[in-house]
Design a protein around this motif. Structure first.
Motif, short mmCIF file in Angstrom:
data_model
loop_
_atom_site.label_atom_id
_atom_site.label_comp_id
_atom_site.label_asym_id
_atom_site.label_seq_id
_atom_site.Cartn_x
_atom_site.Cartn_y
_atom_site.Cartn_z
N VAL A 163 0.59 -1.15 0.09
CA VAL A 163 -0.03 -0.05 -0.01
C VAL A 163 0.97 1.16 -0.15
CG1 VAL A 163 -1.97 -1.18 1.02
CG2 VAL A 163 -0.26 -0.23 2.40
N PRO A 164 0.50 2.38 -0.62
CA PRO A 164 1.07 3.51 -0.55
C PRO A 164 1.20 4.28 0.99
CG PRO A 164 -0.74 4.01 -1.76
CD PRO A 164 -0.84 2.46 -1.24
N ARG A 165 2.29 4.93 1.17
CA ARG A 165 2.38 5.68 2.36
C ARG A 165 3.28 6.82 2.17
NH1 ARG A 165 4.05 4.17 8.36
NH2 ARG A 165 3.13 6.00 9.39
N GLU A 166 2.80 8.17 2.69
CA GLU A 166 3.77 9.13 2.74
C GLU A 166 4.58 9.14 3.64
OE1 GLU A 166 4.05 12.13 0.54
OE2 GLU A 166 2.80 11.22 -0.88
N ILE A 167 6.01 9.20 3.52
CA ILE A 167 7.27 9.34 4.58
C ILE A 167 8.05 10.28 4.11
CG2 ILE A 167 8.99 7.90 5.76
CD1 ILE A 167 7.15 5.50 5.13
N ASP A 168 8.24 11.27 4.94
CA ASP A 168 9.14 12.59 4.48
C ASP A 168 9.07 13.11 3.35
OD1 ASP A 168 10.31 12.29 7.28
OD2 ASP A 168 11.78 10.61 6.50
N GLY A 169 7.70 13.33 2.93
CA GLY A 169 7.57 14.05 1.75
C GLY A 169 7.65 12.95 0.30
N ALA A 170 8.20 11.90 0.74
CA ALA A 170 7.87 10.88 -0.61
C ALA A 170 6.99 9.81 -0.41
CB ALA A 170 9.58 10.20 -0.57
N THR A 171 6.46 9.41 -1.46
CA THR A 171 5.46 8.34 -1.24
C THR A 171 6.05 7.04 -1.69
OG1 THR A 171 3.91 9.79 -2.53
CG2 THR A 171 3.35 7.35 -2.30
N TRP A 172 5.91 6.02 -0.64
CA TRP A 172 6.57 4.76 -0.75
C TRP A 172 5.58 3.59 -0.74
CZ3 TRP A 172 11.63 3.40 -0.31
CH2 TRP A 172 12.43 4.51 0.10
N GLN A 180 3.96 -2.70 12.08
CA GLN A 180 5.08 -1.76 11.37
C GLN A 180 5.00 -1.61 9.86
OE1 GLN A 180 8.20 -1.16 13.40
NE2 GLN A 180 6.78 -1.61 15.19
N PHE A 181 5.35 -0.66 9.45
CA PHE A 181 5.40 -0.53 8.01
C PHE A 181 6.71 -0.64 7.55
CE2 PHE A 181 5.32 2.13 4.10
CZ PHE A 181 4.43 1.82 3.62
N PHE A 182 6.93 -1.32 6.57
CA PHE A 182 7.98 -1.78 6.00
C PHE A 182 8.07 -1.26 4.42
CE2 PHE A 182 7.42 -5.05 9.30
CZ PHE A 182 8.64 -4.78 10.03
N ARG A 183 9.10 -0.67 4.07
CA ARG A 183 9.25 0.02 2.87
C ARG A 183 9.43 -0.92 1.82
NH1 ARG A 183 12.16 5.78 4.11
NH2 ARG A 183 11.13 6.11 6.14
N ILE A 184 9.10 -1.08 0.55
CA ILE A 184 9.67 -2.13 -0.09
C ILE A 184 9.89 -1.20 -1.64
CG2 ILE A 184 8.63 -4.06 0.73
CD1 ILE A 184 6.50 -4.07 -1.56
N GLY A 185 9.36 -0.07 -1.70
CA GLY A 185 9.83 0.61 -2.93
C GLY A 185 9.36 1.99 -2.96
N THR A 186 10.01 2.97 -3.76
CA THR A 186 9.29 4.22 -4.05
C THR A 186 8.26 4.20 -5.25
OG1 THR A 186 11.08 5.11 -5.29
CG2 THR A 186 11.15 5.58 -2.94
N ILE A 187 7.48 5.22 -5.20
CA ILE A 187 6.39 5.03 -6.37
C ILE A 187 6.89 6.48 -7.26
CG2 ILE A 187 4.02 5.96 -6.97
CD1 ILE A 187 3.07 4.75 -4.69
#
Length: 187
Positions: A163-172, A180-187
């Motif tokens: 799922v997408p999530r905004e983190i520090d101005g970037a969409t991950w 916990q939210f685990f980043r797997i890539g940027t959009i």
């Protein structure tokens, strides 16, 4: 410890048990006895003297006494510590099962040696990108400082759950597990 009979000697020193996962190798401090010609390939295949170890119970037994100190891997028993080579990670996550949805979701990973972990605060997911190709290499923490490379098919399942999530101005894109939210890539 480089002669062929030593792997068999090592096997008889491994404590027997019915539990999954590793032995308490972090409590053992035996002397270093040298390196043996044992290697774990990136796909999770174990080799001894250049030949694949085809007996899964033997691989599972060896995997229960693996330890990582710094960048080096060892098989450790109460009386002996021998060095082995690991091409990438000592385990491969070959299955993932999602329970629940959204932020309440829990992801259960099963490795090639049948270790099971739920991703969360104690078992994080991380993705390394190859600097040249940008190909992802995803990992899940299994125990101590040992990780499993997440198999490509399993990674595709994570991407489907992402799922997408905004983190520090970037969409991950990322997955939730164990709160916990685990980043797997940027959009």
């Amino acid at each position: 410890m480089s002669d062929p009979g030593k792997a068999g000697d090592l096997l008889v020193q491994i404590p027997k048990g019915d539990k999954r996962g590793g032995a308490p190798v972090h409590l053992w401090n035996p002397p270093f006895c040298g390196d043996i010609d044992m290697r774990i390939a990136r796909d999770g295949t174990w080799f001894y003297l250049g030949t694949p170890i085809g007996r899964k119970p033997m691989v599972k037994l060896f995997s229960s006494v693996i330890r990582r100190d710094g960048d080096d891997y060892f098989l450790v028993t109460p009386v002996e510590k021998v060095g082995i080579r690991v091409d990438d990670a000592p385990f491969v996550a070959v299955q993932v099962q999602a329970e629940g949805e959204g932020e309440e979701q829990r992801l259960r990973f099963i490795t090639n040696v049948e270790d099971e972990v739920f991703a969360g605060a104690e078992h994080g997911i991380r993705v390394e990108l190859d600097p040249l190709t940008q190909e992802p290499s995803p990992y899940v923490h299994v125990r101590a400082n040992l990780e499993a490379l997440i198999h490509r098919n399993v990674f595709y399942q994570l991407v489907e759950l992402a799922v997408p999530r905004e983190i520090d101005g970037a969409t991950w894109l990322g997955v939730w597990s164990g709160g916990q939210f685990f980043r797997i890539g940027t959009i």
